[in-house]
Structures are given as C-alpha cells and as structure tokens.
Design a protein around this motif. Structure first.
Motif, PDB file in Angstrom:
ATOM      1  N   PRO A  94       0.588  -1.782   0.141  1.00 34.84           N
ATOM      2  CA  PRO A  94      -0.169   0.295  -0.318  1.00 34.84           C
ATOM      3  C   PRO A  94       0.830   1.272  -0.015  1.00 34.84           C
ATOM      4  O   PRO A  94       0.337   3.143  -0.165  1.00 34.84           O
ATOM      5  N   GLU A  95       2.485   0.855   0.082  1.00 29.84           N
ATOM      6  CA  GLU A  95       3.270   2.717   0.499  1.00 29.84           C
ATOM      7  C   GLU A  95       3.214   3.188  -0.844  1.00 29.84           C
ATOM      8  O   GLU A  95       3.550   4.030  -1.511  1.00 29.84           O
ATOM      9  N   ILE A  96       2.806   1.993  -2.323  1.00 27.22           N
ATOM     10  CA  ILE A  96       2.956   2.647  -3.821  1.00 27.22           C
ATOM     11  C   ILE A  96       1.685   3.199  -4.295  1.00 27.22           C
ATOM     12  O   ILE A  96       0.356   3.027  -3.641  1.00 27.22           O
ATOM     13  N   ASP A  97       1.943   5.035  -4.412  1.00 31.12           N
ATOM     14  CA  ASP A  97       1.390   5.375  -5.169  1.00 31.12           C
ATOM     15  C   ASP A  97       0.177   5.212  -6.090  1.00 31.12           C
ATOM     16  O   ASP A  97      -0.630   5.733  -6.729  1.00 31.12           O
ATOM     17  N   LEU A  98       1.748   4.678  -6.939  1.00 29.41           N
ATOM     18  CA  LEU A  98       0.675   4.678  -8.630  1.00 29.41           C
ATOM     19  C   LEU A  98       1.982   3.084  -8.919  1.00 29.41           C
ATOM     20  O   LEU A  98       2.931   3.432  -8.936  1.00 29.41           O
ATOM     21  N   PHE A  99       1.470   2.279  -9.994  1.00 30.71           N
ATOM     22  CA  PHE A  99       1.775   0.987 -10.541  1.00 30.71           C
ATOM     23  C   PHE A  99       1.534   1.342 -11.972  1.00 30.71           C
ATOM     24  O   PHE A  99       1.090   2.023 -12.473  1.00 30.71           O
ATOM     25  N   VAL A 100       2.730   1.216 -12.511  1.00 32.60           N
ATOM     26  CA  VAL A 100       3.234   1.068 -13.645  1.00 32.60           C
ATOM     27  C   VAL A 100       3.678   0.972 -14.930  1.00 32.60           C
ATOM     28  O   VAL A 100       4.794   0.057 -14.691  1.00 32.60           O
ATOM     29  N   THR A 101       2.791  -0.723 -15.633  1.00 35.03           N
ATOM     30  CA  THR A 101       3.581  -1.687 -16.249  1.00 35.03           C
ATOM     31  C   THR A 101       3.682  -1.538 -17.544  1.00 35.03           C
ATOM     32  O   THR A 101       3.811   0.265 -17.973  1.00 35.03           O
ATOM     33  N   CYS A 102       5.080  -2.511 -17.756  1.00 37.07           N
ATOM     34  CA  CYS A 102       5.341  -1.858 -19.228  1.00 37.07           C
ATOM     35  C   CYS A 102       4.476  -1.401 -20.871  1.00 37.07           C
ATOM     36  O   CYS A 102       4.748  -0.848 -21.499  1.00 37.07           O
ATOM     37  N   ASN A 103       2.977  -2.171 -20.433  1.00 38.49           N
ATOM     38  CA  ASN A 103       1.818  -1.654 -21.537  1.00 38.49           C
ATOM     39  C   ASN A 103       1.575  -0.303 -20.925  1.00 38.49           C
ATOM     40  O   ASN A 103       1.129   0.144 -22.215  1.00 38.49           O
ATOM     41  N   ASP A 104       2.049   0.647 -20.182  1.00 40.37           N
ATOM     42  CA  ASP A 104       1.466   1.688 -19.708  1.00 40.37           C
ATOM     43  C   ASP A 104       2.493   2.964 -20.434  1.00 40.37           C
ATOM     44  O   ASP A 104       2.264   3.286 -20.391  1.00 40.37           O
ATOM     45  N   TYR A 105       3.575   2.195 -20.975  1.00 39.88           N
ATOM     46  CA  TYR A 105       4.870   3.543 -21.443  1.00 39.88           C
ATOM     47  C   TYR A 105       4.084   4.086 -22.069  1.00 39.88           C
ATOM     48  O   TYR A 105       4.788   5.343 -22.741  1.00 39.88           O
ATOM     49  N   GLU A 106       3.227   3.119 -23.171  1.00 46.11           N
ATOM     50  CA  GLU A 106       2.850   4.173 -24.412  1.00 46.11           C
ATOM     51  C   GLU A 106       1.921   5.403 -23.902  1.00 46.11           C
ATOM     52  O   GLU A 106       1.470   6.331 -24.701  1.00 46.11           O
ATOM     53  N   GLU A 107       0.987   5.750 -23.170  1.00 42.12           N
ATOM     54  CA  GLU A 107       0.889   6.846 -22.241  1.00 42.12           C
ATOM     55  C   GLU A 107       0.843   7.107 -21.299  1.00 42.12           C
ATOM     56  O   GLU A 107       0.008   7.726 -20.174  1.00 42.12           O
ATOM     57  N   PHE A 108       2.830   6.775 -21.020  1.00 38.74           N
ATOM     58  CA  PHE A 108       3.404   7.266 -19.347  1.00 38.74           C
ATOM     59  C   PHE A 108       3.107   8.835 -18.885  1.00 38.74           C
ATOM     60  O   PHE A 108       2.594   8.020 -17.735  1.00 38.74           O
ATOM     61  N   TRP A 109       2.658   9.943 -19.646  1.00 40.23           N
ATOM     62  CA  TRP A 109       2.643  10.849 -18.955  1.00 40.23           C
ATOM     63  C   TRP A 109       1.416  11.039 -19.176  1.00 40.23           C
ATOM     64  O   TRP A 109       1.124  11.676 -18.169  1.00 40.23           O
TER      65      TRP A 109
END
Length: 439
Positions: A94-109
């Motif tokens: 729960p300490e992590i505020d945001l998880f970004v997968t490798c598949n998400d890199y196309e919409e990273f920003w």
C-alpha cells in the motif's frame, strides 16, 4: 518545482526505459535529484526476471518507502515486476501510490499527470520517447535499444510473458537516436535487445544487425560500437565479416549458450546444439584475431544429471571463454520449466555454480595474462576511492559486466576521465588488468 529521484534495477534494457522516464520528467520541468532524501517523488523501475531480482525489487521499494516519513509524497513503481504482478503488489504494498506497467509506457505521461494532478494538453507527447532520454551512463557511453520483447520462448524464461514478442525498431529511428547521442558527446554505443541477432526479422524479413552496425559506424564521432546478447544459431557470416572488417566495432561476441548437453538444450527449447556451438566458437576464433568471447550458462536446470553438469563443466574448461557468467536455475511462475519434474535442490545448484566459477577464475587469469606486455586503447571512466588509480576499459570490457583496467595516476594535475588513452598492460589481478599509460 518538485524534486524527483529514480532507482533503476535489472538489465541495461530496463535502464534505457528509466532514462526515458527521467527525460519525460525533466521535459516537464521537474528537478532530478540523486539523493532520495531530497525527493518529493521517487520512481523505482523494477526487474522481475528471476527470484533474486524480484526480492531485490521488493526490498528496494520498502527501503524507498521509508522516505515517505520524511519529504517524499509519492512513490511510483514501474517495470517488469509491476507488469508481472501488479494486482498482487497493489494488495501487498500500500506504500506505492502509482503502479505503471511496461504496457502503460505508451501513455506514461498521461497516467503520471493524472496521479500528480498535472494539467495535460492535447499536444503533449504522452508516450516514453527515446529522443528525450537523459543518459545516466557517463559522458561517453550510452546503450542503444533496438528492439523490445522476445519470441524465443526458452522454457525457463519469463521475458516473453512480461515484455511480449520481439518487436524491432525502425532502422531510421535508431540511427536518428544514435546521431543525437553522438552530438551529445557519446563515443561508445552499446547496441542491446533481448536477442540482437533477430533484429529486423519481423519488419524487414531478414536479419539486419550487420547492416545496422555498419550504418552506426558511419557516424564520425562514434569511436566504439558494441552489441550484446547474440544467440548462437543466428550469428550470420555477414555479421562475422562486419565485425572482423569494421575498425569501430569491438571484436567482442556475447553469446548466451546456457548449456552444452543436447538433452538439456532441447528441454530448454534452445535452437542450437553441442556441435553447432563448438563449430561457431572455432569459427569466430579462427576468423577474428583477438576476438573476445563471453557466454552465460545455467546450472541446476530441472533434471540436469551429474554427468550432464560435468559435460558442461568440461566444455567450459576446454572452450576457455574470455568472460563467463553462471546462473543457478530459478523456477519462474508460468514457465514450462517450472512444471518439469526433478527440480534440483538449491545446495546442489550452489555447488555446481561454485565449481563453474572456480574453473572460470583460473581460465580468466590465464586468458588475461596473455595481454601482459600488449598495448591497448583505454576509455578512462573514473578514479579509485584512494585517488591512486584511474579506472578504465578496453574493447574487451562491457561496463558493469566485465573487468576493468587500473592505471596508476602519475600526474594529479591532469584529469583524464572521459579520455581515450594508450596503455601498456603490466600485470593481472583476478578479473582485472593493471596498466601503465604510454607517453
């Protein structure tokens, strides 16, 4: 202006992703810091390749989470571990505020902006971009990632599941990035992919690594070109000729054979066999004088008998690879090898690993001693902690993977870091060389 810090774990391919993330934040006016104590946001780019890497990632996340008791407001986890176990991690961390997968890199920003409540206009690039990278590997050296994913489907490996099938980048895009790196002062380019010899097969219908290396060599200010992770069955005569005849391309082949016993190779779903591997090694040594050969092997694969291990051990002693890395087999979720019977006990794997590395230490010393008295060009990268020695590399050494050259500092008024110098090798220490600058 918010401060942001980064931790990059795992391989050099993951590091390139981290560098693109740094570039994205820098472009949006965030202040990049190296000390996590100063960071308002910390990004951990994780590795999830084998069990030890997963454990390191979890430990690093928990370590960085401690800074949320101080200045840090947001903790972001990205990369392979997140790609593989996002839902489990969300429950456990729960300490992590945001998880970004490798598949998400196309919409990273877009994903980051939403979490940080930043304004996003329609003209902004939302995907990670190679051209926005911030190089973290010094002033002279940079990795050049030419493809993503892997289609080899070795039975022990989770990478196709994590990163998807092999997808080559267009050659013109790679060359544009290489030109940009050269303009920024980069003189050593290290070409990487999960299997560089497959480059181009998916988009040009033929292997194009040799052509790509030749094109990169036309960039005037690039001095050294390396390429890593070449599978034995796809090393072409064209590639050998290009390496042999192009003075900018380091005479260095990193060939992960993984084993030499035919039954084990078949169980691993490797495409080469003992005979073809032996013939390739002989061919490279014959055709390219002073070629450096590196390999990796796996010990303790399910069902590996003592006799099959000894076949591997004896082969290593006979082949005399200049560089060698060994791994104990790691049972990875949802891989075919994980379901195989005859899983081998950790103590047996450890014993076999130690035996291989003990033999390789002797081989390495023997191979390195052949360089005593010879002269090489060295890229000086740093100084020793006591400031008595420069630390550099020859064409024979990949950063963070191979040995280094220690050179005694004779003139403290002259700074040679970032320079190429001529050096004579005078002695050997374990996996490293000791040299003296030739004036």
């Amino acid at each position: 202006m918010l401060n942001i810090g980064f931790v990059s774990l795992g391989c050099s391919k993951n590091l390139v992703d981290t560098e693109m993330m740094i570039g994205a934040f820098k472009k949006h006016k965030f202040n990049i810091v190296n000390n996590p104590k100063q960071a308002d946001i910390i990004v951990i780019n994780t590795c999830g390749f084998i069990e030890s890497a997963k454990q390191e990632a979890i430990n690093t996340i928990l370590e960085m989470a401690e800074y949320k008791k101080q200045k840090c407001k947001y903790l972001i986890a990205t990369g392979c571990l997140v790609q593989r176990y996002k839902e489990e991690l969300k429950k456990e961390l729960p300490e992590i505020d945001l998880f970004v997968t490798c598949n998400d890199y196309e919409e990273f920003w877009k994903i980051v902006s939403k979490k940080l409540n930043l304004e996003l206009n329609n003209k902004e690039k939302i995907q990670l971009d190679f051209m926005d990278r911030v190089i973290t590997t010094g002033d002279k050296t940079a990795y050049l990632k030419i493809a993503e994913g892997c289609s080899n489907r070795c039975t022990y490996c989770s990478i196709p599941k994590i990163r998807g099938p092999f997808v080559s980048r267009k050659m013109e895009d790679i060359l544009e990035e290489a030109q940009k790196l050269a303009k920024e002062g980069i003189e050593e380019v290290i070409v990487i992919a999960q299997d560089t010899t497959k480059y181009g097969m998916d988009i040009y219908n033929k292997p194009m690594l040799a052509k790509l290396l030749s094109e990169i060599s036309k960039i005037n200010s690039i001095k050294w070109i390396r390429f890593l992770y070449v599978y034995p069955e796809t090393i072409t005569d064209e590639l050998i000729d290009v390496v042999k005849n192009n003075s900018k391309i380091c005479k260095y082949f990193d060939i992960p054979i993984q084993h030499i016993n035919n039954r084990i190779l078949k169980r691993m779903n490797r495409k080469s066999d003992k005979k073809s591997i032996e013939e390739l090694i002989q061919k490279l040594k014959k055709q390219i004088p002073n070629v450096i050969l590196r390999t990796t092997v796996i010990v303790g694969f399910p069902g590996e008998t003592n006799e099959e291990f000894e076949e591997l051990h004896n082969f290593i002693k006979k082949a005399k690879f200049n560089k060698l890395g060994a791994f104990m087999y790691s049972k990875e979720d949802e891989t075919p090898a994980a379901k195989l019977p005859e899983q081998i006990h950790h103590s047996t794997k450890k014993s076999r690993y130690n035996k291989i590395m003990k033999s390789q230490l002797e081989i390495s010393k023997e191979e390195l001693e052949k360089h005593i008295g010879k002269e090489y060009e060295i890229l000086i990268e740093s100084k020793s902690l006591n400031n008595k020695y420069y630390i550099g590399r020859t064409y024979m050494d990949v950063p963070d993977m191979d040995g280094v050259v220690f050179i005694e500092i004779e003139d403290k008024n002259v700074d040679l870091i970032g320079k190429f110098v001529k050096c004579k090798i005078i002695s050997v220490k374990d996996y490293d060389l000791i040299g003296k600058i030739i004036k």
